[in-house]
Design a protein around this motif. Sequence first.
Motif, PDB file in Angstrom:
ATOM      1  N   ARG A 143       0.852  -1.201   0.000  1.00  0.00           N
ATOM      2  CA  ARG A 143       0.000   0.000   0.000  1.00  0.00           C
ATOM      3  C   ARG A 143       0.889   1.253   0.000  1.00  0.00           C
ATOM      4  N   PHE A 144       1.945   1.215   0.829  1.00  0.00           N
ATOM      5  CA  PHE A 144       2.849   2.363   0.875  1.00  0.00           C
ATOM      6  C   PHE A 144       3.609   2.532  -0.441  1.00  0.00           C
ATOM      7  N   ILE A 145       4.180   1.461  -0.968  1.00  0.00           N
ATOM      8  CA  ILE A 145       5.002   1.561  -2.176  1.00  0.00           C
ATOM      9  C   ILE A 145       4.174   2.051  -3.360  1.00  0.00           C
ATOM     10  N   ASN A 146       2.975   1.501  -3.504  1.00  0.00           N
ATOM     11  CA  ASN A 146       2.124   1.947  -4.604  1.00  0.00           C
ATOM     12  C   ASN A 146       1.850   3.439  -4.503  1.00  0.00           C
ATOM     13  N   PHE A 147       1.522   3.893  -3.298  1.00  0.00           N
ATOM     14  CA  PHE A 147       1.284   5.334  -3.103  1.00  0.00           C
ATOM     15  C   PHE A 147       2.542   6.131  -3.421  1.00  0.00           C
ATOM     16  N   TYR A 148       3.664   5.691  -2.869  1.00  0.00           N
ATOM     17  CA  TYR A 148       4.875   6.505  -2.959  1.00  0.00           C
ATOM     18  C   TYR A 148       5.320   6.703  -4.402  1.00  0.00           C
ATOM     19  N   TYR A 149       5.459   5.614  -5.131  1.00  0.00           N
ATOM     20  CA  TYR A 149       5.975   5.755  -6.486  1.00  0.00           C
ATOM     21  C   TYR A 149       4.951   6.351  -7.455  1.00  0.00           C
TER      22      TYR A 149
ATOM     23  N   GLU B 131       1.299  10.405   3.493  1.00  0.00           N
ATOM     24  CA  GLU B 131       0.459   9.302   3.012  1.00  0.00           C
ATOM     25  C   GLU B 131      -1.025   9.621   3.195  1.00  0.00           C
ATOM     26  N   PRO B 132      -1.830   9.156   2.271  1.00  0.00           N
ATOM     27  CA  PRO B 132      -3.278   9.271   2.464  1.00  0.00           C
ATOM     28  C   PRO B 132      -3.780   8.187   3.412  1.00  0.00           C
ATOM     29  N   TRP B 133      -4.987   8.387   3.904  1.00  0.00           N
ATOM     30  CA  TRP B 133      -5.647   7.384   4.733  1.00  0.00           C
ATOM     31  C   TRP B 133      -5.730   6.076   3.960  1.00  0.00           C
ATOM     32  N   PRO B 134      -5.481   4.919   4.569  1.00  0.00           N
ATOM     33  CA  PRO B 134      -5.163   4.682   5.979  1.00  0.00           C
ATOM     34  C   PRO B 134      -3.672   4.568   6.255  1.00  0.00           C
ATOM     35  N   ARG B 135      -2.832   4.969   5.297  1.00  0.00           N
ATOM     36  CA  ARG B 135      -1.379   4.858   5.376  1.00  0.00           C
ATOM     37  C   ARG B 135      -0.957   3.378   5.303  1.00  0.00           C
ATOM     38  N   GLY B 136       0.324   3.176   5.223  1.00  0.00           N
ATOM     39  CA  GLY B 136       0.812   1.815   5.037  1.00  0.00           C
ATOM     40  C   GLY B 136       1.180   1.097   6.318  1.00  0.00           C
ATOM     41  N   ARG B 137       0.994   1.744   7.459  1.00  0.00           N
ATOM     42  CA  ARG B 137       1.439   1.160   8.724  1.00  0.00           C
ATOM     43  C   ARG B 137       0.769  -0.185   9.006  1.00  0.00           C
ATOM     44  N   SER B 138      -0.511  -0.260   8.771  1.00  0.00           N
ATOM     45  CA  SER B 138      -1.292  -1.421   9.198  1.00  0.00           C
ATOM     46  C   SER B 138      -1.465  -2.433   8.070  1.00  0.00           C
ATOM     47  N   ASN B 139      -2.025  -3.586   8.398  1.00  0.00           N
ATOM     48  CA  ASN B 139      -2.207  -4.641   7.409  1.00  0.00           C
ATOM     49  C   ASN B 139      -3.558  -4.484   6.705  1.00  0.00           C
ATOM     50  N   HIS B 140      -4.032  -5.517   6.063  1.00  0.00           N
ATOM     51  CA  HIS B 140      -5.276  -5.424   5.288  1.00  0.00           C
ATOM     52  C   HIS B 140      -6.450  -4.981   6.153  1.00  0.00           C
ATOM     53  N   TYR B 141      -6.595  -5.560   7.338  1.00  0.00           N
ATOM     54  CA  TYR B 141      -7.681  -5.180   8.238  1.00  0.00           C
ATOM     55  C   TYR B 141      -7.314  -3.978   9.110  1.00  0.00           C
ATOM     56  N   LEU B 142      -6.267  -3.284   8.699  1.00  0.00           N
ATOM     57  CA  LEU B 142      -5.841  -2.040   9.350  1.00  0.00           C
ATOM     58  C   LEU B 142      -5.492  -2.253  10.819  1.00  0.00           C
TER      59      LEU B 142
END
Length: 910
Positions: free
Chosen positions: A198-204, A222-233
Amino acid sequence: MYIKKTLIASSIIALLTLPALSVQAAPSATDASPQQMWPGAQYAANIPTVEQVLGYSTGERITSHSDMLRYFEALAKAAPDRIKLFHYGKSWEGRDLIYVAIAKADTLAQLDQFSDEMQALADPRKTSKAEAQKLIAKLPSSVWLEHSVHGNEISSTDAAMMTAYHLLASQNDPVVDKINANTVVFIDPLQNPDGRMRFINFYYQTVGMQHSDDRLSVEHNEPWPRGRSNHYLFDMNRDWLAITQPETAGRIKTLLKYKPTIVVDLHEMDGDSSYFFVPAADPFNPHMSKTQIANNTLVGKNNAKYFDQFGFDYFTREVFDGFYPGYGDSWPTFYGASAATYEVGSARGEKFRKANGDLLTFADTVQKHFVAAIATAETAADNRQKLLTDFYQYQVDAIKAGENDKERSFILPGSDDLAGSHKLATLMAQHGVEVSQADKPFSACGKDYPAGAYVIDSAQPRGRFVKTIFTQQVDMDKPFLTEQERRRARKLHDEIYDVTAWSLPLMYNVDSYSCDDAVKVASHPVTADAPLPGKVINPDAKVAYLVPWGDMAAGRFLTAALRDGIRVKSADKAFTTGDNHNYPAGSLIVEVKANDSDIAAKVQQIAAQTGAQVTGVDSSWVVKGPSFGSENTVMMSAPNVAMAWDFPTSSLNAGNTRYVIEQEFNWPVTAIRSAQLASADLSHYQVLILPSGDYSQALSEQGAANLKQWVKQGGVLITLDDATRFASTPAAGLIDVQQELAYKVEAKDGKPAPEPKKDEKAADNRADGSLIKSRDELISRIENDKELPDHVSGVLANVEVDQEHWLTAGVKPEVVSLVQGNDIFTPIKLASGKNVAWFADEKHLLASGYLWQQNQQQLAYKPFLIYQPTGKGMVIGYTQDPTARGYMDGLNVMLMNTIFRAAAHATPLR
């Protein structure tokens, strides 16, 4: 020409799917060859570099999950005698979870034997001291390196690749030779692939003609929900107690197989920070051993040696304490490891300009994690015998401590909540704890228990884990607490890092008893996958099938029945059948004649799947309480449930809540972007959940009006935590309560503080002269007249439940909630609604943890669950988060009621 190619590449990256992420989007921030990562290193040509496999140097680009797999597969192919790759599970989105083991060839060839011998060393009841010494003399030590549990903490996965390469390819390096000779190095390179992608797709997708180092640039926000969490956030670094996520479950199973002696979890922190490693900050969990803490200091000192050589700044002890047992760096301590968190200041991309003007690159952060990993592995090699000896002694001491403890045995009778007790017992087995189930009734410490009760003896190697999880109160050090109270009095932020309470029996709301002796009863061991057996008495019932309400087995029976199209009723009040069997309020009634001819087979199948206890009856005669056809018995509907998603919801609360409803309740949820709720036609939905968040901008008055109209027409609006604060504002006007300011009292006489006098001369910004005669008076003069209660990191609090309202049918008279933050609300007036659950009185409010006295006083008798009917629908407000971290199981029946029973009680036009 260069610009055109770069822009085209950026456009391609924005459009292509996952495998295309290896395409370069923009000029690299740093050219970081392996030799630059470890100056002076000599590497064998037969071990492939990252550049040879992926087309870029280590630290030049953020590696995707698929490319990470490709690289480790290439390493395993190049040196199969020295590195083995294992799959330990899949993420929610289907991505492979792997780890590798690296060691000298003869050790790696006997990896299963190594595991068996570590299991022997972990149980002094089977392995004598003399036998242990023989094992210690020959066994290697072991290090487990965990990477990227938070998906947007990006550097450690690339550092993992560099660490593996360095250990396999280095030549004539005495440090690496020593590590390979004495240690098995396990590397889990990517714990959270879904969040990382999620993070890499957003970043590049956001990079322009060049990477920006400006923290204001879109790529650094990063936009919501950011890449910190997993699929279920989920924040998976907080999932080690509840083990709700498949990524966590696979990791724990693997760690219990090998029981590595040092475990390190590599993270990232704010980019303006340097690097953190052990020793950790105060307080430490009292069930950790002094030896473990001392061994962490050994690790830290060796890290410091290398950081000094490389010129890397670092710090220790100032933050990231060792108290909460549910982190990746703390959970392993309770099987005997020395575990630690490492944190590097993050570039959150390929480059970042720090506040002091220095440029931080992605390669910088990769190198620091890599160097720390090698230093840690060297510590394991240098202290091989000590670590193994300490590991064995930890088990000896744990058993001895359990034998001498006044709470030696813990017993879950199961009679109050069969499903909850079963889940807790199997969860403990999943944690590697020995759990037994009684085959017959027994007595222990003067109390009688039924057959089927679960018993956990803390006189076992995992005894310290049992104690920290089952003990109601785990105290922080008194000097630490004294300092926090001093800081609070000075209006300084406290240093409590996370929740101060986590007792699983309290959070599951199941009865748990202790005994100071071992329990002697015929029993059988409980396994992590032991099913909860369902039961149907009188399966060929002529009139109806009854399911007592009050546990999650009954809850899952309801959702399975509704999804299968079965007609189900639910009693608002308790009732007694003609054969004198008592059923609690909320109990389910499945009438034979109201359903298809195969209803008996369906009921048996659902009971077997869910573990529900079902009784068939041949008569509808009721001697007490509502009859099956009473108006106090409602037909349950299959509600369409929607949830606010995206900004401004708390991603964690949204994810936790969706997980609980979908995976625990087995009911689908439709996520709707919050901004759309302002004007959307919601008539398709019967229930709408607003997770925690401030919706004042996303919804505004128009959105609140839209929700009001929908509620009046029969909708059920459920607000959680901060969303209840939004709902209570005058602009929203959805629920008639108010957020309270801090209650002020005079220190001397205990009377409420007087209202401050208005300064009549304030217009010219001058005040009358005055005298301040004491420090106390100074503090009083500078106090804010209006401020919120002090923030609470997290405690468990007792909640009293109205037993005469249909919304709390089947819920126990007292439950436990996690309390965080500083929200306290006024009770709702009877003219507007009802407080159906409220916090206990001041004396009995705190169930576990550390709570500021003023908060405890003010929170007493304030609402936890609020019901406000509006038109044909209703608003239901939780003042705290009932789904926090997915581990507040004791509130699940209440939450099910607010979804399913509330939908049944709403009266929309049908």
